[in-house]
Design a protein around this motif. Sequence first.
Motif, PDB file in Angstrom:
ATOM      1  N   ALA A  74       1.239  -1.259  -0.111  1.00  0.00           N
ATOM      2  CA  ALA A  74       0.094   0.089   0.053  1.00  0.00           C
ATOM      3  C   ALA A  74       0.829   1.466  -0.097  1.00  0.00           C
ATOM      4  O   ALA A  74       0.411   1.862  -0.714  1.00  0.00           O
ATOM      5  CB  ALA A  74      -1.089  -0.271   1.148  1.00  0.00           C
ATOM      6  N   MET A  75       1.981   1.537   0.646  1.00  0.00           N
ATOM      7  CA  MET A  75       2.341   2.404   1.072  1.00  0.00           C
ATOM      8  C   MET A  75       3.612   2.516  -0.256  1.00  0.00           C
ATOM      9  O   MET A  75       3.748   3.899  -1.049  1.00  0.00           O
ATOM     10  CB  MET A  75       4.003   1.838   2.261  1.00  0.00           C
ATOM     11  CG  MET A  75       2.827   2.021   3.648  1.00  0.00           C
ATOM     12  SD  MET A  75       4.207   2.320   4.548  1.00  0.00           S
ATOM     13  CE  MET A  75       5.403   0.621   4.417  1.00  0.00           C
ATOM     14  N   LEU A  76       4.141   1.459  -0.857  1.00  0.00           N
ATOM     15  CA  LEU A  76       4.917   1.727  -2.620  1.00  0.00           C
ATOM     16  C   LEU A  76       3.904   2.168  -3.205  1.00  0.00           C
ATOM     17  O   LEU A  76       4.189   3.540  -4.220  1.00  0.00           O
ATOM     18  CB  LEU A  76       5.251  -0.147  -2.411  1.00  0.00           C
ATOM     19  CG  LEU A  76       6.600   0.128  -4.095  1.00  0.00           C
ATOM     20  CD1 LEU A  76       7.180   1.002  -4.030  1.00  0.00           C
ATOM     21  CD2 LEU A  76       6.321  -0.596  -4.609  1.00  0.00           C
ATOM     22  N   VAL A 121      12.876   5.677  -9.856  1.00  0.00           N
ATOM     23  CA  VAL A 121      12.995   3.796 -10.507  1.00  0.00           C
ATOM     24  C   VAL A 121      13.797   2.937  -9.917  1.00  0.00           C
ATOM     25  O   VAL A 121      13.847   2.184  -9.797  1.00  0.00           O
ATOM     26  CB  VAL A 121      13.284   4.183 -12.151  1.00  0.00           C
ATOM     27  CG1 VAL A 121      13.425   2.340 -12.750  1.00  0.00           C
ATOM     28  CG2 VAL A 121      12.422   4.450 -12.720  1.00  0.00           C
ATOM     29  N   LEU A 122      15.213   3.786  -9.567  1.00  0.00           N
ATOM     30  CA  LEU A 122      16.452   2.751  -8.822  1.00  0.00           C
ATOM     31  C   LEU A 122      15.607   2.360  -7.237  1.00  0.00           C
ATOM     32  O   LEU A 122      15.675   1.611  -6.901  1.00  0.00           O
ATOM     33  CB  LEU A 122      17.274   3.759  -8.700  1.00  0.00           C
ATOM     34  CG  LEU A 122      18.414   3.305  -8.298  1.00  0.00           C
ATOM     35  CD1 LEU A 122      19.215   2.064  -9.288  1.00  0.00           C
ATOM     36  CD2 LEU A 122      19.773   3.934  -7.936  1.00  0.00           C
ATOM     37  N   ALA A 123      15.469   3.512  -6.517  1.00  0.00           N
ATOM     38  CA  ALA A 123      14.526   3.371  -5.512  1.00  0.00           C
ATOM     39  C   ALA A 123      13.344   2.423  -5.570  1.00  0.00           C
ATOM     40  O   ALA A 123      13.490   1.617  -4.527  1.00  0.00           O
ATOM     41  CB  ALA A 123      14.274   4.854  -4.989  1.00  0.00           C
ATOM     42  N   VAL A 124      12.950   2.516  -6.861  1.00  0.00           N
ATOM     43  CA  VAL A 124      11.445   1.540  -6.151  1.00  0.00           C
ATOM     44  C   VAL A 124      11.960  -0.146  -6.481  1.00  0.00           C
ATOM     45  O   VAL A 124      11.059  -1.110  -6.112  1.00  0.00           O
ATOM     46  CB  VAL A 124      10.453   2.285  -7.206  1.00  0.00           C
ATOM     47  CG1 VAL A 124       9.094   1.033  -7.409  1.00  0.00           C
ATOM     48  CG2 VAL A 124       9.923   3.782  -6.527  1.00  0.00           C
ATOM     49  N   GLY A 125      13.218  -0.057  -7.300  1.00  0.00           N
ATOM     50  CA  GLY A 125      13.514  -1.398  -7.721  1.00  0.00           C
ATOM     51  C   GLY A 125      14.592  -1.554  -6.965  1.00  0.00           C
ATOM     52  O   GLY A 125      14.287  -2.851  -6.050  1.00  0.00           O
ATOM     53  N   MET A 126      15.280  -0.994  -5.905  1.00  0.00           N
ATOM     54  CA  MET A 126      15.696  -1.958  -5.106  1.00  0.00           C
ATOM     55  C   MET A 126      14.693  -2.290  -3.544  1.00  0.00           C
ATOM     56  O   MET A 126      15.348  -2.874  -2.777  1.00  0.00           O
ATOM     57  CB  MET A 126      16.675  -1.207  -4.236  1.00  0.00           C
ATOM     58  CG  MET A 126      17.883  -0.116  -4.651  1.00  0.00           C
ATOM     59  SD  MET A 126      18.751  -1.622  -5.715  1.00  0.00           S
ATOM     60  CE  MET A 126      19.793  -1.689  -3.820  1.00  0.00           C
ATOM     61  N   PHE A 127      14.032  -1.393  -3.212  1.00  0.00           N
ATOM     62  CA  PHE A 127      12.677  -1.562  -2.143  1.00  0.00           C
ATOM     63  C   PHE A 127      12.057  -3.119  -2.501  1.00  0.00           C
ATOM     64  O   PHE A 127      11.439  -3.772  -1.966  1.00  0.00           O
ATOM     65  CB  PHE A 127      11.768  -0.396  -2.404  1.00  0.00           C
ATOM     66  CG  PHE A 127      10.654  -0.673  -1.343  1.00  0.00           C
ATOM     67  CD1 PHE A 127      10.909   0.032   0.121  1.00  0.00           C
ATOM     68  CD2 PHE A 127       9.742  -1.326  -1.723  1.00  0.00           C
ATOM     69  CE1 PHE A 127       9.827  -0.595   0.852  1.00  0.00           C
ATOM     70  CE2 PHE A 127       8.667  -1.242  -0.884  1.00  0.00           C
ATOM     71  CZ  PHE A 127       8.599  -1.574   0.638  1.00  0.00           C
ATOM     72  N   LEU A 128      11.588  -2.947  -3.993  1.00  0.00           N
ATOM     73  CA  LEU A 128      10.574  -4.192  -4.473  1.00  0.00           C
ATOM     74  C   LEU A 128      12.177  -5.672  -4.326  1.00  0.00           C
ATOM     75  O   LEU A 128      11.607  -6.873  -3.828  1.00  0.00           O
ATOM     76  CB  LEU A 128      10.506  -4.089  -5.978  1.00  0.00           C
ATOM     77  CG  LEU A 128       9.393  -3.524  -6.028  1.00  0.00           C
ATOM     78  CD1 LEU A 128       9.289  -3.773  -7.678  1.00  0.00           C
ATOM     79  CD2 LEU A 128       8.224  -3.545  -5.279  1.00  0.00           C
ATOM     80  N   LEU A 132      11.021  -8.252  -1.961  1.00  0.00           N
ATOM     81  CA  LEU A 132      11.025  -9.574  -2.517  1.00  0.00           C
ATOM     82  C   LEU A 132      11.930 -10.272  -1.191  1.00  0.00           C
ATOM     83  O   LEU A 132      11.324 -11.593  -1.861  1.00  0.00           O
ATOM     84  CB  LEU A 132      11.187  -9.985  -4.182  1.00  0.00           C
ATOM     85  CG  LEU A 132      10.014  -9.076  -4.387  1.00  0.00           C
ATOM     86  CD1 LEU A 132      10.799  -8.750  -6.006  1.00  0.00           C
ATOM     87  CD2 LEU A 132       9.039 -10.058  -4.485  1.00  0.00           C
ATOM     88  N   LEU A 133      12.932  -9.824  -1.220  1.00  0.00           N
ATOM     89  CA  LEU A 133      13.591 -11.179  -0.808  1.00  0.00           C
ATOM     90  C   LEU A 133      13.454 -11.332   0.943  1.00  0.00           C
ATOM     91  O   LEU A 133      14.023 -12.399   1.420  1.00  0.00           O
ATOM     92  CB  LEU A 133      14.965 -10.064  -0.224  1.00  0.00           C
ATOM     93  CG  LEU A 133      16.043 -10.818  -2.129  1.00  0.00           C
ATOM     94  CD1 LEU A 133      17.337  -9.788  -1.725  1.00  0.00           C
ATOM     95  CD2 LEU A 133      16.198 -11.851  -1.964  1.00  0.00           C
ATOM     96  N   GLN A 134      13.052 -10.455   1.339  1.00  0.00           N
ATOM     97  CA  GLN A 134      12.275 -10.483   3.161  1.00  0.00           C
ATOM     98  C   GLN A 134      11.099 -11.857   2.812  1.00  0.00           C
ATOM     99  O   GLN A 134      10.255 -12.642   3.734  1.00  0.00           O
ATOM    100  CB  GLN A 134      11.255  -9.885   3.454  1.00  0.00           C
ATOM    101  CG  GLN A 134      13.265  -8.606   3.799  1.00  0.00           C
ATOM    102  CD  GLN A 134      12.290  -7.800   4.205  1.00  0.00           C
ATOM    103  OE1 GLN A 134      11.226  -7.268   4.218  1.00  0.00           O
ATOM    104  NE2 GLN A 134      13.672  -6.416   5.008  1.00  0.00           N
ATOM    105  N   SER A 135      10.654 -11.761   1.716  1.00  0.00           N
ATOM    106  CA  SER A 135       9.173 -13.051   1.377  1.00  0.00           C
ATOM    107  C   SER A 135       9.417 -14.011   0.826  1.00  0.00           C
ATOM    108  O   SER A 135       8.713 -14.740   1.184  1.00  0.00           O
ATOM    109  CB  SER A 135       8.224 -11.870   0.419  1.00  0.00           C
ATOM    110  OG  SER A 135       8.591 -12.252  -0.701  1.00  0.00           O
TER     111      SER A 135
END
Length: 136
Positions: A74-76, A121-128, A132-135
């Motif tokens: 939701a935040m993203l 886009v770099l920040a969103v990519g890093m966040f994703l 995904l690594l945490q999940s």
Amino acid sequence: MPKEIVKDHPAKASNRRVHLANERTFLAWIRTSIAIMAFGFVVERFTLFLKQMSYVLGQSNVDIPLPPSHGYSAMLGIFLVALGSLISILAYVKYKNVDAQIDSDSYQPSSFLNILLSISVLAVGMFLIVYLLQSV
């Protein structure tokens, strides 16, 4: 006198082409901002879709569908919609500035919007990637 009109005509036609190129660039930025906002909406609603699918497939141990999650997705999603809106506003400001610079024959290129989009886009990519690594 007709010769002066002929001499001015190629400059005006060239200027028109530059203005049209500026408008095409503006429209490309608008398409980019709409795509970012649409992606933000999809990200925000993806968790709800997964919960509804688990309920439909009977994999949920809850009898009723769960409400949408207000976690990372939701935040993203909200961030991406806001980013797309900001980019559309900045694109309009840049369009008007370049338009005025073309008219005054004083064009100075600026890459602020390009840098903003690249960093976002770099920040969103890093966040994703982290999400995904945490999940896993």
